[in-house]
Design an enzyme around this catalytic site. Structure first.
Site, PDB file in Angstrom:
ATOM      1  N   ASP A   1     -10.423   3.578   0.871  1.00 14.19           N
ATOM      2  CA  ASP A   1     -10.820   2.917   2.559  1.00 14.19           C
ATOM      3  C   ASP A   1     -11.395   3.919   3.587  1.00 14.19           C
ATOM      4  O   ASP A   1     -12.107   3.202   4.008  1.00 14.19           O
ATOM      5  CB  ASP A   1      -9.328   2.034   3.095  1.00 14.19           C
TER       6      ASP A   1
ATOM      7  N   LYS B   1       0.609  -1.512   0.009  1.00 18.48           N
ATOM      8  CA  LYS B   1       0.150   0.431  -0.539  1.00 18.48           C
ATOM      9  C   LYS B   1       0.602   1.336   0.333  1.00 18.48           C
ATOM     10  O   LYS B   1       0.123   2.086  -0.254  1.00 18.48           O
ATOM     11  CB  LYS B   1      -1.043   0.093   1.530  1.00 18.48           C
TER      12      LYS B   1
END
Ligand code: NAP
Length: 303
Positions: A116, A80
């Site tokens: 997210d 990420k």
């Protein structure tokens, strides 16, 4: 007629376009199931594949994706943050959080963003019409998901966000990264960092308690980041939110619910972050459709 005859599933042809998720490992990911169900439901000639990419292969994999025309992909642990230098552009939210979970092919460029935050907020906004600015959040953990949660709490307008972690050095780095971030002006005086030992003192004033650690995740299903006694102090009608989706509910949510708290598990966040990513990829392909969220939920809950 059996199920297979009734629904033959996706038909891969030479024209089928590719989406996917990169991670290492990635075998456990539920994203292929959820996205392929949505794509099939929409009747679109796309397939979503899991790509196990070891950290040393990340750069080569992204170059390969460009050469075979991958439309977009999700990014999970451990890539990420590592993917950021390999991208051409970052959305403001990905810049602020310092993590990317969604990459879109825009012309000849890879553009990174983070869904997210939208995924975390959606279940709160969909279910609870609250004056978020009057509420206090307590976030447990200081990893990648905690970054999206803090940004989400700021986006909801919460004025106090307390965060506890077990490692003082990492907590200091976490705090500094927000001071250095593009969201710095929005969070100044709102985010307060504490050592793990402060947890019992913070619980009585928390209206939203979020577990972002893997404590309680399968197979350690009897564990909880907060004890039953500590949860006695949780205000009534508080929301207990666990980012974990296996098991569903976790021990933490069971204990919180027994105290009268509203419980939210991580499955809805998983679906909502996925739906937000799919919408971005399809929009880039000039396909404007309603994302079948109910279908995505259904395939995960029946898996
Ligand atoms: P991560 O970056 O590895 O962060 C994990 C955090 O938990 C770190 O702060 C770590 O502390 C802390 N931690 C781990 N074990 C602990 C323990 N025994 N005691 C105290 N603290 C502990 O992982 P992540 O990406 O943030 O993911 C965290 C969880 O969220 C996972 O369960 C993941 O599945 C879930 N998640 C769910 C969604 C969803 O869509 N529902 C999305 C993202 C993540 P240190 O920093 O001290 O190591």
């Amino acid at each position: 007629m059996n199920d297979q005859q009734h629904d033959p599933g996706p038909r891969i042809t030479g024209k089928t376009k590719i989406m996917g998720v990169i991670g290492y490992p990635v075998e456990h990911s539920l994203s292929p199931l959820m996205h392929n169900a949505a794509l099939h439901h929409l009747g679109l000639d796309y397939v979503y594949l899991p790509f196990p990419i070891a950290p040393d292969n990340l750069e080569r994999a992204i170059a390969c994706f460009a050469s075979i025309g991958v439309v977009g992909f999700n990014v999970t642990i451990p890539h990420k943050q590592a993917i950021i230098p390999l991208l051409h552009e970052l959305s403001p939210i990905a810049q602020a959080i310092g993590a990317v979970n969604t990459v879109i092919r825009v012309g000849e460029k890879w553009v990174g963003t983070n869904t997210d935050v939208a995924g975390f907020i959606a279940p709160l906004q969909n279910t609870y019409n609250q004056n978020w600015h009057e509420n206090k959040a307590l976030v447990i953990g200081n990893g990648g998901a905690a970054r999206a949660v803090v940004a989400g709490c700021i986006q909801l307008g919460m004025t106090e966000i307390h965060l506890v972690g077990r490692n003082i050095e990492k907590l200091k780095q976490f705090e500094q990264s927000w001071i250095d971030s593009t969201l710095a002006d929005k969070f100044t005086n709102k985010l307060k960092i504490h050592s793990w030992e402060k947890l019992p003192q913070l619980i009585p004033q928390s209206n939203l308690l979020v577990n972002t650690t893997p404590i309680g995740m399968y197979p350690n299903i009897d564990e909880s980041p907060v004890t039953e006694n500590q949860l006695h102090q949780l205000p009534s009608h508080a929301i207990a939110y666990d980012l974990i989706y296996n098991p569903k509910p976790t021990r933490f949510l069971q204990l919180a619910q027994a105290q009268g708290a509203i419980a939210l598990d991580g499955l809805e966040m998983l679906v909502q972050q996925g739906a937000a990513a799919l919408k971005l990829w399809l929009q880039q392909e000039n396909i404007n459709v309603e994302i079948p969220i109910a279908k995505m939920q259904q395939v995960l809950t029946s898996s």
